[in-house]
Design a protein around this motif. Structure first.
Motif, PDB file in Angstrom:
ATOM      1  N   THR A 115      -4.841  10.025   2.709  1.00 36.32           N
ATOM      2  CA  THR A 115      -4.465   8.642   2.390  1.00 36.32           C
ATOM      3  C   THR A 115      -3.085   8.326   2.953  1.00 36.32           C
ATOM      4  OG1 THR A 115      -5.773   8.668   0.345  1.00 36.32           O
ATOM      5  CG2 THR A 115      -4.053   6.991   0.525  1.00 36.32           C
TER       6      THR A 115
ATOM      7  N   THR B  30       0.821  -1.207   0.000  1.00 44.39           N
ATOM      8  CA  THR B  30       0.000   0.000   0.000  1.00 44.39           C
ATOM      9  C   THR B  30       0.859   1.263   0.000  1.00 44.39           C
ATOM     10  OG1 THR B  30      -1.758  -1.154   1.212  1.00 44.39           O
ATOM     11  CG2 THR B  30      -1.818   1.259   1.216  1.00 44.39           C
TER      12      THR B  30
ATOM     13  N   GLN C 251      -5.297  13.085  -0.953  1.00 40.51           N
ATOM     14  CA  GLN C 251      -4.051  12.318  -1.026  1.00 40.51           C
ATOM     15  C   GLN C 251      -3.274  12.387   0.288  1.00 40.51           C
ATOM     16  OE1 GLN C 251      -2.416  14.265  -4.498  1.00 40.51           O
ATOM     17  NE2 GLN C 251      -2.931  12.543  -5.847  1.00 40.51           N
TER      18      GLN C 251
ATOM     19  N   ARG D  66       0.405  17.391  -3.067  1.00 41.03           N
ATOM     20  CA  ARG D  66      -0.710  16.467  -2.898  1.00 41.03           C
ATOM     21  C   ARG D  66      -1.990  17.243  -2.630  1.00 41.03           C
ATOM     22  NH1 ARG D  66       3.120  13.474   0.177  1.00 41.03           N
ATOM     23  NH2 ARG D  66       3.566  11.438  -0.716  1.00 41.03           N
TER      24      ARG D  66
ATOM     25  N   GLN E 233       2.296   1.907  -3.439  1.00 38.97           N
ATOM     26  CA  GLN E 233       1.284   2.323  -4.409  1.00 38.97           C
ATOM     27  C   GLN E 233       0.778   3.743  -4.166  1.00 38.97           C
ATOM     28  OE1 GLN E 233      -1.744  -0.744  -4.116  1.00 38.97           O
ATOM     29  NE2 GLN E 233      -0.908  -1.859  -5.867  1.00 38.97           N
ATOM     30  N   GLU E 234       0.579   4.107  -2.907  1.00 34.75           N
ATOM     31  CA  GLU E 234      -0.080   5.370  -2.585  1.00 34.75           C
ATOM     32  C   GLU E 234       0.874   6.549  -2.404  1.00 34.75           C
ATOM     33  OE1 GLU E 234      -3.220   5.721  -2.721  1.00 34.75           O
ATOM     34  OE2 GLU E 234      -3.725   3.598  -2.946  1.00 34.75           O
ATOM     35  N   SER E 235       2.173   6.294  -2.273  1.00 34.48           N
ATOM     36  CA  SER E 235       3.112   7.390  -2.038  1.00 34.48           C
ATOM     37  C   SER E 235       3.946   7.656  -3.288  1.00 34.48           C
ATOM     38  CB  SER E 235       4.043   7.047  -0.872  1.00 34.48           C
ATOM     39  OG  SER E 235       4.871   5.942  -1.205  1.00 34.48           O
TER      40      SER E 235
END
Length: 325
Positions: free
Chosen positions: A110, A83, A107, A103, A86-88
């Motif tokens: 998240t 995760t 974001q 961001r 993928q998200e950073s």
């Protein structure tokens, strides 16, 4: 007195306010009181209350619990690592000139959410020491072990509360990756003595931990050299704590494996080699349920064991011989 109380309330109110109101509303994130309370309860139990409670009791058989616990930790670490990547914007952060990542509000939340799950994983990690206490493995509750668990809980909370950003994401990815390997090792060890022969790579796991700290240190020095727009205090804390971990884990590695090499070199016979390997495994086993409390208990002590491969019996705290194949 009233003036001092007012100053204290103002200071405490300042500590209770983080960088984001949404984060402040999450579990254990409203103020330092909750997380400090968790740490104090942990320290009181593992250092005093637990050992006193277990003093005149038999070690608990937690084999199935530990297998499930370590399997859960492996899955949790895989999820966090995946995760986070993928998200950073990890690579963008590393190669940008000023580490500036733009961001949206969504974001950012998240990113903060991932940091909270990482923080909570450090709360779960406190069960490591709890299992040591309940299984009467008091010799495993070392300064390194307790310091590591305590400081990671407090630091991960403080990072999310006051200064979340790319620094923590990269360190979290590295740490979660190491935990996948580490808890997989502990899971196999907890499954029983018949799986001990598959754990020859314990030494390399410790090496991986040291490499992790070197990478973290290198990254933080890079952050400082580039003049990234990140809190300097947080950077200095990262560097200082990483140096401490490098020293403590390096000292553990040196004492465990260098001493084992000397023992193995001084004993050439099959019996001496089997015994020294078993002793080395016992000294090195810093994971869940890998180490008996005594090395000389019962019929099959290290000094009197018949020729063969020695393995660790997790259920009765003895070292038993395995016949040569």
């Amino acid at each position: 007195m009233t003036t001092y109380m007012k100053i204290f309330e103002e200071r405490y109110s300042g500590l209770s306010k983080g960088v984001d109101e949404t984060v402040d509303s999450w579990f254990l994130m409203s103020s330092p009181t909750a997380v400090v309370g968790v740490v104090l309860v942990y320290l009181a139990f593992v250092l005093k209350i637990g050992p006193e409670y277990m003093k005149n009791r038999k070690p608990m058989d937690l084999k199935r619990v530990m297998v499930f616990y370590n399997a859960f930790q492996v899955c949790y670490s895989i999820w966090m690592c995946r995760t986070s990547i993928q998200e950073s914007n990890v690579m963008a952060s590393i190669f940008s000139k000023k580490c500036e990542i733009n961001r949206t509000r969504e974001q950012n939340l998240t990113l903060y959410s991932g940091a909270w799950f990482y923080f909570f994983s450090k709360i779960i990690d406190l069960l490591d020491t709890t299992f040591f206490v309940l299984r009467k493995k008091d010799n495993q509750i070392s300064f390194l072990h307790v310091y590591h668990h305590t400081i990671t809980v407090l630091f991960s909370w403080g990072y999310l509360k006051y200064a979340p950003g790319e620094q923590g994401v990269i360190i979290g990815i590295l740490n979660s990756g190491v935990h996948i390997i580490m808890y997989f090792y502990y899971m196999v060890a907890a499954m029983g003595p018949q799986y001990q022969k598959y754990l020859w790579w314990k030494k390399y796991m410790t090496s991986i931990q040291l490499v992790q700290f070197v990478l973290i240190l290198g990254y933080m020095l890079l952050v400082g050299a580039k003049g990234c727009n990140m809190p300097k205090t947080l950077t200095f804390f990262f560097v200082g704590n990483t140096v401490i971990f490098l020293y403590l884990f390096g000292n553990f590695y040196r004492k465990t494996y260098n001493k084992a090499k000397k023992i193995d070199g001084a004993n050439g016979s099959q019996r001496a080699t089997g015994s020294s390997l078993a002793k080395s495994a016992l000294r090195a086993a810093g994971g869940m349920g890998c180490m008996p409390q005594t090395m000389n208990a019962g019929k099959y002590s290290l000094e009197n064991s018949p020729p063969g491969k020695a393995y660790i019996d997790l259920n009765n705290n003895n070292v038993k011989p395995l016949k040569l194949e």
